[in-house]
Structures are given as C-alpha cells and as structure tokens.
Design an enzyme around this catalytic site. Structure first.
Site, PDB file in Angstrom:
ATOM      1  N   ASP A   1       2.083  -6.071  -8.885  1.00 57.05           N
ATOM      2  CA  ASP A   1       0.811  -6.143  -8.164  1.00 57.05           C
ATOM      3  C   ASP A   1       0.551  -4.842  -7.411  1.00 57.05           C
ATOM      4  O   ASP A   1       1.488  -4.126  -7.042  1.00 57.05           O
ATOM      5  CB  ASP A   1       0.829  -7.298  -7.154  1.00 57.05           C
ATOM      6  N   ARG A   2      -0.711  -4.567  -7.143  1.00 57.28           N
ATOM      7  CA  ARG A   2      -1.078  -3.345  -6.418  1.00 57.28           C
ATOM      8  C   ARG A   2      -0.284  -3.191  -5.121  1.00 57.28           C
ATOM      9  O   ARG A   2       0.161  -2.098  -4.781  1.00 57.28           O
ATOM     10  CB  ARG A   2      -2.581  -3.383  -6.085  1.00 57.28           C
TER      11      ARG A   2
END
Length: 312
Positions: A139-140
C-alpha cells in the site's frame, strides 16, 4: 591475467582479462591491489565493475578464462537517488528495494509518484536496457521490502510460483490498544466492495481465504508492537485482520481509528523478505531494521508530550 585497453574511455576504466575461473570479488581482491575489500565492494554496488561490457553487482558472480573485466577509476557510478526508494540488492534479473511511505508500488495515474517510475529512471540513467516489472505490491502508506523483476520472463517466473518462491514474508506493526494474547492466527475470507473497501467474513463469502499469524513483541496499555507472518497475501490483509482482532493498525484511517495517529503515518512495515531466486534458485534473505518511530517507549513519550501541548 593480462591488462588490455581498447576503447576511447580507457582513462575512466582499468581493463583486465581473466585467466582462471573464480568468484568476482575474490578475483578482484587478488588482481586490483590498489583497492581495499571495502572499496571494491562499494565499486561493485555502485555499478563500477563490468564483465564483458555488462555491469555486474554480484560479488560471487563466476568469472571464466577469457572474460574481460573493467574496473571504474571513478569513486562510483551514479546510483539510485530517491527519498522514497533505496536499493537493497540488484543483479541482472531482479532488484530488491526498501520503499518508504507515501509512494505507490506502480502507477495509478499519469502523475502518480510510484516505485516503478523511480526504478525505470534509474535504469535509464545507468544505461541498463530493462524496465521494472511489478510482481507484488505494498500500500502507498506501508513501508518495506519489495522485489521487482527486470525482464518479462523473470516477472512471469515469480508470478507463476509466487507462493513457493517466497517462503517467508513478515511485517511489523504498531496496533491500537493492548493485545492480550502473545501469539495467534487470524483466518477469514476477504472480499472487496465496489468502493474497494475490503470486508472480512469468518465464513466463505465468495472472497479469498486469508491467513495471518501474529506474535506480540512489546505492549503497553495503549499500543502493541506486533510481528505478522503472512500465510496468504491478500490485499489489505494485515490491516483488515488487525481490525478483526479489535486492535487496528495505528494510523490506519481506512480500517482503524483516524484520531489515533501519533507519528502521522500508517504504522505498518514489511521488514523481512525471503525467497528462492527465480533464475539461480539460491536462497535470498533480506531484513530491514524496525522503524525507530515504532518503538513503544518513544511513541508513548511523544503522545504524552502532544497531550500536554494540546491541554495548554
């Protein structure tokens, strides 16, 4: 061994011809007497060694009689320079990187900051004829270790047998509240809705089975430091399973408590990655240190300081 020189850039490189089979670093230590082991390893890492005209960074790369080795006279070639991505390992087939928070694994729009674009620019700048191929994602706002393939065949080899190739993948997270059990396993089926929110169900809901093992490393009344080992690799798996435990990941605005964000980031880090190399089949094991901000003693002191500030 004999030295040779046959190009216009001889002033930038020292050239040698190999006369016996040997691992690269061992051969360099015997041959390049003007350089220490530390400097030679730095030159290797900095892409300052070429074998038959191609950059090599593996210290145990096997040299054969007749191979031509070039050693850069410069301190080091320009490496990967990014505040979001650091290079952990590189050979002709793969790169392993450590990703910081705030950057996507791959593009999700023309202007989105992503690791693939950073790597492609690095490959272009270092004159490598390859591009980064995404084989898994973080995930970012999750930091940690990732593998990228440098060609399509290696990407396909990793994807085709990912579960067997990657034999150990672990994360560390700070969770809200005090986790009572020292260790355990969370099992559920995960399914996304149209808004890309992942729902968890104890029975088959048409989604994918997800299994997560956890082990508590440290705890206070307010937070727990927990190691997670993935048996399956589903989207948002740890974040959803932490919420299922009643202790969401600290700083998780999607599945947790948005108000509890003491270090202003999602407290999830992929710290360990172990796999069989998709081409050489050697065991590859990488580990990064615990982010200092995850230490509960420091985190609790920070929270107390912020609470005193807000009270005044």
């Amino acid at each position: 061994m004999k030295r040779y020189s046959n190009d216009a850039q001889a002033s930038d490189w020292r050239h040698y011809e190999v006369d016996e089979e040997s691992p690269l670093l061992e051969w360099l230590l015997k041959t390049v007497h003007t350089e220490s082991r530390t400097k030679l390893k730095a030159t290797l890492k900095g892409r300052g060694i070429r074998v038959n005209g191609k950059n090599v960074t593996q210290f145990d790369y096997t040299l054969h009689p007749g191979d031509r080795v070039s050693v850069s006279r410069r301190k080091k070639e320009e490496g990967l320079k990014s505040r979001y991505v650091s290079l952990v390992y590189e050979d002709q087939w793969i790169v392993v990187v450590n990703k910081e928070t705030g950057i996507l694994s791959m593009a999700a729009g023309h202007s989105s900051l992503n690791v693939k674009t950073v790597l492609d620019e690095y490959f272009r700048r270092t004159r490598q004829k390859c591009t980064a191929h995404v084989v898994h994602r973080l995930d970012r706002d999750t930091s940690g270790l990732m593998i990228y393939a440098k060609d399509k065949d290696t990407e396909m080899a990793l994807e085709a047998d990912w579960h067997n190739i990657v034999y150990d993948r672990r994360y560390v997270a700070v969770l809200d509240g005090e986790v009572k059990d020292d260790e355990g396993t969370v099992t559920s089926w995960l399914k996304d809705n149209k808004a890309y929110f992942t729902y968890s169900s104890p029975v088959d809901n048409g989604g994918k089975l997800a299994i997560t093992h956890f082990h508590v490393l440290d705890r206070t009344a307010d937070h727990s430091l927990v190691e997670f080992k993935l048996e399956t690799g589903r989207k948002n798996q740890i974040r959803v399973h932490a919420a299922d435990m009643g202790h969401p990941v600290t700083g998780d605005v999607k599945y947790g408590i948005p108000a509890d964000d003491p270090i202003h980031r999602l407290c999830l880090h992929a710290f360990k990655l172990c796999f069989f190399h998709p081409v050489t089949h050697r065991r590859m094991e990488f580990e990064t240190p615990l982010p200092p901000s995850f230490r509960l003693s420091a985190l609790e002191r920070r929270e107390r300081k912020e609470n005193i500030y807000h009270e005044h």
